[in-house]
Design a protein around this motif. Structure first.
Motif, PDB file in Angstrom:
ATOM      1  N   VAL A 126       0.821  -1.204   0.000  1.00  0.00           N
ATOM      2  CA  VAL A 126       0.000   0.000   0.000  1.00  0.00           C
ATOM      3  C   VAL A 126       0.861   1.262   0.000  1.00  0.00           C
ATOM      4  O   VAL A 126       0.433   2.315  -0.500  1.00  0.00           O
ATOM      5  N   CYS A 127       2.074   1.162   0.509  1.00  0.00           N
ATOM      6  CA  CYS A 127       2.976   2.319   0.529  1.00  0.00           C
ATOM      7  C   CYS A 127       3.540   2.634  -0.853  1.00  0.00           C
ATOM      8  O   CYS A 127       4.167   3.685  -1.044  1.00  0.00           O
ATOM      9  N   CYS A 128       3.327   1.747  -1.810  1.00  0.00           N
ATOM     10  CA  CYS A 128       3.798   1.979  -3.178  1.00  0.00           C
ATOM     11  C   CYS A 128       2.647   2.336  -4.119  1.00  0.00           C
ATOM     12  O   CYS A 128       2.863   2.452  -5.334  1.00  0.00           O
ATOM     13  N   TYR A 129       1.454   2.510  -3.564  1.00  0.00           N
ATOM     14  CA  TYR A 129       0.273   2.750  -4.401  1.00  0.00           C
ATOM     15  C   TYR A 129      -0.371   4.075  -4.017  1.00  0.00           C
ATOM     16  O   TYR A 129      -0.665   4.303  -2.841  1.00  0.00           O
ATOM     17  N   PRO A 130      -0.620   4.959  -4.987  1.00  0.00           N
ATOM     18  CA  PRO A 130      -1.138   6.292  -4.648  1.00  0.00           C
ATOM     19  C   PRO A 130      -2.566   6.302  -4.127  1.00  0.00           C
ATOM     20  O   PRO A 130      -2.893   7.102  -3.246  1.00  0.00           O
ATOM     21  N   ASP A 131      -3.427   5.438  -4.654  1.00  0.00           N
ATOM     22  CA  ASP A 131      -4.849   5.450  -4.293  1.00  0.00           C
ATOM     23  C   ASP A 131      -5.155   4.270  -3.372  1.00  0.00           C
ATOM     24  O   ASP A 131      -5.600   3.206  -3.816  1.00  0.00           O
ATOM     25  N   LEU A 147      -8.062 -10.847   5.691  1.00  0.00           N
ATOM     26  CA  LEU A 147      -7.082 -10.024   4.960  1.00  0.00           C
ATOM     27  C   LEU A 147      -6.042  -9.541   5.963  1.00  0.00           C
ATOM     28  O   LEU A 147      -6.381  -9.151   7.083  1.00  0.00           O
ATOM     29  N   VAL A 148      -4.790  -9.538   5.539  1.00  0.00           N
ATOM     30  CA  VAL A 148      -3.721  -9.010   6.380  1.00  0.00           C
ATOM     31  C   VAL A 148      -2.839  -8.116   5.510  1.00  0.00           C
ATOM     32  O   VAL A 148      -2.583  -8.431   4.344  1.00  0.00           O
ATOM     33  N   PHE A 149      -2.421  -6.976   6.065  1.00  0.00           N
ATOM     34  CA  PHE A 149      -1.549  -6.093   5.306  1.00  0.00           C
ATOM     35  C   PHE A 149      -0.578  -5.378   6.226  1.00  0.00           C
ATOM     36  O   PHE A 149      -0.818  -5.233   7.420  1.00  0.00           O
ATOM     37  N   SER A 150       0.542  -4.966   5.650  1.00  0.00           N
ATOM     38  CA  SER A 150       1.543  -4.213   6.396  1.00  0.00           C
ATOM     39  C   SER A 150       1.710  -2.851   5.738  1.00  0.00           C
ATOM     40  O   SER A 150       1.512  -2.695   4.533  1.00  0.00           O
ATOM     41  N   TYR A 151       2.104  -1.888   6.546  1.00  0.00           N
ATOM     42  CA  TYR A 151       2.233  -0.517   6.050  1.00  0.00           C
ATOM     43  C   TYR A 151       3.192   0.241   6.959  1.00  0.00           C
ATOM     44  O   TYR A 151       3.383  -0.121   8.129  1.00  0.00           O
ATOM     45  N   PRO A 152       3.833   1.294   6.454  1.00  0.00           N
ATOM     46  CA  PRO A 152       4.806   2.029   7.270  1.00  0.00           C
ATOM     47  C   PRO A 152       4.133   2.888   8.325  1.00  0.00           C
ATOM     48  O   PRO A 152       2.997   3.344   8.150  1.00  0.00           O
ATOM     49  N   ARG A 153       4.839   3.096   9.427  1.00  0.00           N
ATOM     50  CA  ARG A 153       4.342   4.020  10.449  1.00  0.00           C
ATOM     51  C   ARG A 153       4.169   5.408   9.825  1.00  0.00           C
ATOM     52  O   ARG A 153       4.929   5.814   8.951  1.00  0.00           O
ATOM     53  N   ARG A 154       3.163   6.124  10.306  1.00  0.00           N
ATOM     54  CA  ARG A 154       2.916   7.479   9.812  1.00  0.00           C
ATOM     55  C   ARG A 154       3.120   8.466  10.955  1.00  0.00           C
ATOM     56  O   ARG A 154       2.325   8.536  11.895  1.00  0.00           O
ATOM     57  N   HIS A 181       0.189   6.501   3.919  1.00  0.00           N
ATOM     58  CA  HIS A 181      -1.244   6.759   4.014  1.00  0.00           C
ATOM     59  C   HIS A 181      -1.706   6.703   5.470  1.00  0.00           C
ATOM     60  O   HIS A 181      -1.114   6.000   6.295  1.00  0.00           O
ATOM     61  N   PRO A 182      -2.778   7.410   5.820  1.00  0.00           N
ATOM     62  CA  PRO A 182      -3.268   7.418   7.204  1.00  0.00           C
ATOM     63  C   PRO A 182      -3.850   6.061   7.614  1.00  0.00           C
ATOM     64  O   PRO A 182      -4.775   5.560   6.973  1.00  0.00           O
ATOM     65  N   PRO A 183      -3.327   5.438   8.662  1.00  0.00           N
ATOM     66  CA  PRO A 183      -3.791   4.110   9.076  1.00  0.00           C
ATOM     67  C   PRO A 183      -5.281   4.041   9.374  1.00  0.00           C
ATOM     68  O   PRO A 183      -5.961   3.074   8.993  1.00  0.00           O
ATOM     69  N   GLU A 184      -5.817   5.029  10.088  1.00  0.00           N
ATOM     70  CA  GLU A 184      -7.238   5.000  10.438  1.00  0.00           C
ATOM     71  C   GLU A 184      -8.113   4.992   9.189  1.00  0.00           C
ATOM     72  O   GLU A 184      -9.120   4.289   9.123  1.00  0.00           O
ATOM     73  N   ALA A 185      -7.704   5.770   8.189  1.00  0.00           N
ATOM     74  CA  ALA A 185      -8.478   5.822   6.950  1.00  0.00           C
ATOM     75  C   ALA A 185      -8.392   4.497   6.192  1.00  0.00           C
ATOM     76  O   ALA A 185      -9.386   4.032   5.613  1.00  0.00           O
ATOM     77  N   MET A 186      -7.221   3.874   6.197  1.00  0.00           N
ATOM     78  CA  MET A 186      -7.081   2.585   5.519  1.00  0.00           C
ATOM     79  C   MET A 186      -7.952   1.524   6.183  1.00  0.00           C
ATOM     80  O   MET A 186      -8.649   0.752   5.505  1.00  0.00           O
ATOM     81  N   LEU A 187      -7.932   1.477   7.507  1.00  0.00           N
ATOM     82  CA  LEU A 187      -8.773   0.521   8.220  1.00  0.00           C
ATOM     83  C   LEU A 187     -10.249   0.823   7.987  1.00  0.00           C
ATOM     84  O   LEU A 187     -11.082  -0.095   7.934  1.00  0.00           O
ATOM     85  N   GLY A 188     -10.575   2.095   7.823  1.00  0.00           N
ATOM     86  CA  GLY A 188     -11.949   2.468   7.538  1.00  0.00           C
ATOM     87  C   GLY A 188     -12.429   1.921   6.204  1.00  0.00           C
ATOM     88  O   GLY A 188     -13.578   1.464   6.083  1.00  0.00           O
ATOM     89  N   ALA A 202       2.502  -2.823  16.033  1.00  0.00           N
ATOM     90  CA  ALA A 202       3.186  -1.590  15.659  1.00  0.00           C
ATOM     91  C   ALA A 202       4.676  -1.748  15.890  1.00  0.00           C
ATOM     92  O   ALA A 202       5.148  -1.729  17.026  1.00  0.00           O
ATOM     93  N   GLY A 203       5.419  -1.948  14.819  1.00  0.00           N
ATOM     94  CA  GLY A 203       6.870  -2.035  14.914  1.00  0.00           C
ATOM     95  C   GLY A 203       7.501  -0.671  14.741  1.00  0.00           C
ATOM     96  O   GLY A 203       6.821   0.336  14.552  1.00  0.00           O
ATOM     97  N   LEU A 204       8.819  -0.634  14.790  1.00  0.00           N
ATOM     98  CA  LEU A 204       9.516   0.635  14.652  1.00  0.00           C
ATOM     99  C   LEU A 204       9.311   1.249  13.272  1.00  0.00           C
ATOM    100  O   LEU A 204       9.174   2.468  13.134  1.00  0.00           O
ATOM    101  N   ALA A 205       9.309   0.390  12.251  1.00  0.00           N
ATOM    102  CA  ALA A 205       9.142   0.890  10.891  1.00  0.00           C
ATOM    103  C   ALA A 205       7.847   0.443  10.238  1.00  0.00           C
ATOM    104  O   ALA A 205       7.203   1.222   9.525  1.00  0.00           O
TER     105      ALA A 205
END
Length: 213
Positions: A126-131, A147-154, A181-188, A202-205
Motif C-alpha cells: 500500500v505504501c507503493c500505491y497512490p490510491d 485479509l492481512v496487510f503491512s504498512y509504514p508508520r505514519r 497513508h493514514p492508518p485510520e483511513a485505511m482501516l476504515g 506496531a513495529g519501529l518501521a
C-alpha cells in the motif's frame, strides 16, 4: 503473463537484481518478523485448503509459506515482471510448482478480472500505491475470510523521510513514488467492506493489521 496495468515505475524500481537479493535473503534467513506475524495470523484464521490472493508478492516467499502451512492455491498480482524467474525457482525448490498463478494485473483498476479467494495478503504494497482507497477496497472485496496487510508508520519523521525519497526520485527522473497513508483511513476502507480488526502490531518501521469477517 497478461497485463492490464500501468506500473508507474515499479517495473524499473523493482528489477531483477532486487528480486535476486530478496530471494537470496529468504533462502538464507527465512521470513522476517513482519512477514511471520502475517502468516501466523492467517494460519490462525484457517489455511487448510484455502485459496490465497497476494497483491504485490514479489518473489513469493509469503505465499510459499502459506502453501506450506496448508493453503491449496495462490494467485500473485504484480506490477513488475522482474520477479518471475526467482519466484519460479523458489516454487520449484519447495515442490510447489503448479500451485501458484502469477499475473501482471492491477486489481484496483480492474477488480472484476480477479476471482474471490479465502484470504488476501498485501505486504509492503500500500505504501507503493497512490490510491489506497481503490486498492484496499478492491482487495477487501475479494477476501471471503480474512485479509492481512503491512504498512509504514505514519508520523512526522516517516513523512519527512518519504518526502526526501520522492524528491530524490523526481531528480533522477523516476516515476516511482512512496506513500505514508493514514492508518485510520485505511482501516476504515476495509471496515466498509465488512472486515473487522482482529490483530495489530506496531513495529519501529512497519505496522501489521489483520482483519476477518
Amino acid at each position: 503473463m497478461a497485463s492490464c496495468c500501468d506500473p508507474r515505475g515499479c517495473d524499473r524500481f523493482f528489477g531483477k537484481r532486487f528480486a535476486r537479493r530478496v530471494a537470496k535473503r529468504y533462502r538464507k534467513r527465512g521470513l522476517g518478523k513482519t512477514e511471520l506475524m502475517m502468516v501466523d495470523f492467517l494460519e490462525a484464521a484457517g489455511l487448510d485448503g484455502a485459496s490465497v490472493l497476494e497483491v504485490g508478492g514479489g518473489v513469493g516467499e509469503l505465499h510459499v509459506e502459506l502453501l506450506a502451512r496448508g493453503a491449496e492455491h495462490a494467485v500473485n498480482l504484480e506490477l513488475s515482471p522482474a520477479y518471475d524467474e526467482e519466484a519460479g525457482r523458489l516454487l520449484a525448490d519447495r515442490g510447489l510448482a503448479g500451485r501458484v498463478e502469477r499475473r501482471l494485473h492491477d486489481i484496483a483498476v480492474d477488480p472484476g478480472a480477479v476471482e474471490e479467494v479465502d484470504v488476501v495478503v498485501l505486504n509492503r504494497v500500500v505504501c507503493c500505491y497512490p490510491d489506497y482507497e481503490r486498492l484496499l477496497g478492491a482487495a477487501a472485496a475479494h477476501a471471503r475470510r480474512a485479509l492481512v496487510f503491512s504498512y509504514p508508520r505514519r508520523n512526522a519523521l516517516s513523512r519527512a523521510i518519504v518526502s526526501v525519497q520522492n524528491a530524490g526520485f523526481r531528480l533522477m527522473g523516476r516515476e516511482f513514488r512512496v506513500f505514508t497513508h493514514p492508518p485510520e483511513a485505511m482501516l476504515g476502507v476495509l471496515g466498509e467492506q465488512g472486515l473487522e480488526p482482529r490483530f495489530a502490531h506496531a513495529g519501529l518501521a512497519w505496522q501489521v493489521a489483520g482483519l476477518s469477517r
